[in-house]
Design a protein around this motif. Structure first.
Motif, mmCIF file in Angstrom:
data_model
loop_
_atom_site.group_PDB
_atom_site.id
_atom_site.type_symbol
_atom_site.label_atom_id
_atom_site.label_comp_id
_atom_site.label_asym_id
_atom_site.label_seq_id
_atom_site.Cartn_x
_atom_site.Cartn_y
_atom_site.Cartn_z
ATOM 1 N N ASN A 61 0.463 -0.596 0.028
ATOM 2 C CA ASN A 61 -0.108 -0.055 0.298
ATOM 3 C C ASN A 61 0.571 1.281 0.197
ATOM 4 N N LEU A 62 2.187 1.033 -0.082
ATOM 5 C CA LEU A 62 2.882 2.175 -0.244
ATOM 6 C C LEU A 62 3.197 2.759 -1.201
ATOM 7 N N GLY A 63 2.536 3.373 -2.548
ATOM 8 C CA GLY A 63 2.329 3.619 -4.020
ATOM 9 C C GLY A 63 1.132 3.954 -3.972
ATOM 10 N N GLU A 64 0.110 3.621 -2.595
ATOM 11 C CA GLU A 64 -1.094 4.312 -3.708
ATOM 12 C C GLU A 64 -1.676 4.855 -2.376
ATOM 13 N N PHE A 65 -2.453 6.254 -3.182
ATOM 14 C CA PHE A 65 -2.903 7.440 -2.641
ATOM 15 C C PHE A 65 -4.467 7.197 -2.250
ATOM 16 N N LYS A 66 -4.891 7.880 -1.731
ATOM 17 C CA LYS A 66 -6.189 8.017 -1.806
ATOM 18 C C LYS A 66 -6.589 9.831 -1.396
ATOM 19 N N PRO A 67 -7.013 10.407 -1.426
ATOM 20 C CA PRO A 67 -7.401 11.476 -0.910
ATOM 21 C C PRO A 67 -8.283 11.546 0.552
ATOM 22 N N GLU A 68 -9.261 10.718 0.144
ATOM 23 C CA GLU A 68 -10.314 10.210 1.309
ATOM 24 C C GLU A 68 -9.622 9.998 2.537
ATOM 25 N N SER A 69 -8.520 9.121 2.581
ATOM 26 C CA SER A 69 -7.435 8.735 3.789
ATOM 27 C C SER A 69 -5.887 8.977 2.767
ATOM 28 N N PRO A 70 -5.337 9.985 3.011
ATOM 29 C CA PRO A 70 -4.412 10.192 2.311
ATOM 30 C C PRO A 70 -2.980 9.441 3.407
ATOM 31 N N ASN A 71 -2.293 9.282 2.284
ATOM 32 C CA ASN A 71 -1.167 8.130 2.673
ATOM 33 C C ASN A 71 -0.003 9.256 3.378
ATOM 34 N N ILE A 72 0.436 9.106 4.703
ATOM 35 C CA ILE A 72 0.792 10.195 5.086
ATOM 36 C C ILE A 72 2.222 9.670 4.997
ATOM 37 N N THR A 73 2.731 8.902 4.585
ATOM 38 C CA THR A 73 4.222 8.691 3.883
ATOM 39 C C THR A 73 4.377 8.723 2.516
ATOM 40 N N LEU A 74 3.811 9.438 2.010
ATOM 41 C CA LEU A 74 3.983 9.151 0.930
ATOM 42 C C LEU A 74 4.204 11.075 0.478
ATOM 43 N N LEU A 75 3.355 11.824 1.919
ATOM 44 C CA LEU A 75 2.736 13.429 1.901
ATOM 45 C C LEU A 75 3.755 13.709 2.892
ATOM 46 N N ALA A 76 4.709 13.290 3.293
ATOM 47 C CA ALA A 76 5.928 13.603 4.051
ATOM 48 C C ALA A 76 6.666 13.027 3.102
ATOM 49 N N ALA A 77 7.000 12.750 1.990
ATOM 50 C CA ALA A 77 8.144 12.575 0.629
ATOM 51 C C ALA A 77 7.328 13.299 -0.322
ATOM 52 N N SER A 78 6.743 13.654 -0.224
ATOM 53 C CA SER A 78 5.784 15.331 -1.357
ATOM 54 C C SER A 78 6.893 16.899 -0.050
ATOM 55 N N LEU A 79 6.759 16.602 0.823
ATOM 56 C CA LEU A 79 7.243 17.629 2.150
ATOM 57 C C LEU A 79 8.838 17.741 1.451
ATOM 58 N N ASP A 80 9.242 17.112 1.005
ATOM 59 C CA ASP A 80 10.710 16.666 1.837
ATOM 60 C C ASP A 80 11.177 16.888 0.577
ATOM 61 N N PRO A 81 12.121 18.007 0.017
ATOM 62 C CA PRO A 81 12.688 18.376 -0.940
ATOM 63 C C PRO A 81 13.430 17.384 -2.110
ATOM 64 N N ARG A 82 14.131 16.617 -0.906
ATOM 65 C CA ARG A 82 14.864 15.075 -1.757
ATOM 66 C C ARG A 82 13.874 14.620 -2.938
ATOM 67 N N PHE A 83 12.624 14.346 -2.371
ATOM 68 C CA PHE A 83 11.636 13.638 -2.811
ATOM 69 C C PHE A 83 10.259 13.799 -3.828
ATOM 70 N N ARG A 84 10.254 15.481 -3.447
ATOM 71 C CA ARG A 84 9.390 16.051 -3.151
ATOM 72 C C ARG A 84 8.345 16.161 -5.036
ATOM 73 N N LYS A 85 9.435 15.413 -5.881
ATOM 74 C CA LYS A 85 8.821 15.219 -7.578
ATOM 75 C C LYS A 85 8.499 14.360 -7.287
ATOM 76 N N LEU A 86 8.234 13.241 -6.909
ATOM 77 C CA LEU A 86 7.498 11.764 -6.469
ATOM 78 C C LEU A 86 7.590 11.305 -7.602
ATOM 79 N N LYS A 87 9.258 10.758 -8.123
ATOM 80 C CA LYS A 87 9.475 9.987 -9.346
ATOM 81 C C LYS A 87 9.254 8.380 -9.284
ATOM 82 N N PHE A 88 8.640 7.590 -7.841
ATOM 83 C CA PHE A 88 8.214 6.513 -8.146
ATOM 84 C C PHE A 88 7.236 6.787 -8.004
#
Length: 303
Positions: free
Chosen positions: A232-259
């Motif tokens: 479920n790491l790469g799954e994102f649902k607006p009604e149940s946000p994945n906090i790991t992906l949100l954290a990655a999006s806020l990190d300058p190193r990974f904010r482009k979410l190329k994965f």
């Protein structure tokens, strides 16, 4: 605050709630609970998620170790090789004569005078440490075991076969990414959650097939394990946000979410913007009142 009752899921969940109260942790500040893979602990985090919305986050180091250990056992040739390596190291640990002779051989061969390392399956990266050290000390170890003063006739089975030494060399190559990932995700001086999606994606890509069939089997099994355990790491649902992906999006190193695929990236970014706007709207009235008050205080009264 030790948990003195039975370690059932309900008791663990109650205990965590008691700890939160005891240490005056504002419940609204808690976003996630990091846990190992024990069935009772996983069940406890589900209870907390249902009651309070705390997101369960599996410990990356513990999970990576499970992936490695399960994959090592999945292939008979690898399992035998690791077992033989373990027996060999144990022999040197127990024999004062063998360990002393090993030091002599190390000096004679100009090899680093490092001790052999015994692995413990529950200790992260210990199998990798054992195998890399053995590879480093291959020739002093072989020379020591060939010494009749050290190894009695009929006990030369302790030395590894050439194909096992070759297998160890290949295993070290495929275990190295797991070692690096575990070290990275075990850091205490920097943020690690945001790194997880990138790390998992990298491990999958680095599991490239080598020539040895046992290692190919290991890689296949390890990749399946990584995919299953973080399904479920790469799954994102607006009604149940994945906090790991949100954290990655806020990190300058990974904010482009190329994965992530493009549609998932859009969903994460859109949700993040919505959340930021909501926070801004909550803060603005307070700021406006303070600004108005300051202006009023600074305005000279009419004479």
């Amino acid at each position: 605050m030790p948990l003195e009752e039975r370690h059932t899921a309900a008791n663990i969940a109650d205990w965590i709630e008691e700890v939160i109260v005891k240490f005056n942790i504002p419940p609204e500040k808690i976003k996630a609970v990091v846990h190992d893979n024990g069935a009772n602990v996983v069940a406890a985090t589900k209870i907390l998620h249902a009651k309070h919305g705390y997101e369960p986050v599996t410990c990356a180091g513990h999970t990576l170790n499970l992936v490695v250990q399960n994959s090592l056992k999945s292939q008979q040739a690898i399992s035998r090789c690791v077992g033989a390596a373990r027996t060999l190291v144990e022999h040197f640990k127990k024999s004062e004569l063998a360990s002393t002779k090993l030091k002599v051989k190390q000096r004679n061969m100009g090899t680093k005078e490092n001790m052999l390392l015994q692995d413990v399956c529950t200790r992260w990266n210990s199998t990798y440490a054992m195998l890399t050290r053995l590879q480093e000390q291959r020739w002093p170890v072989t020379a020591t075991l060939s010494d009749p003063e050290v190894t009695q006739r009929g006990k030369h089975y302790l030395d590894l076969k050439p194909d096992q030494w070759g297998l160890i060399e290949e295993l070290n190559q495929v275990l190295e990414p797991f070692h690096s990932a575990t070290v990275l995700m075990s850091g205490e001086q920097y943020v690690t959650l945001s790194s997880l999606p990138h790390v998992v994606d990298k491990i999958k890509k680095l599991l490239q097939n080598l020539e040895s069939p046992p290692v190919v089997s290991f890689q296949t099994h390890a990749k399946e394990q990584v995919t299953t355990r973080w399904k479920n790491l790469g799954e994102f649902k607006p009604e149940s946000p994945n906090i790991t992906l949100l954290a990655a999006s806020l990190d300058p190193r990974f904010r482009k979410l190329k994965f992530l695929p493009a549609d998932q990236v859009f969903g994460v970014k859109n949700t993040l913007q919505t959340m930021a706007l909501a926070v801004k709207q909550q803060v603005r009235p307070t700021g406006s009142r303070n600004e108005t008050s300051s202006t009023a205080e600074g305005t000279p009264s009419a004479a």
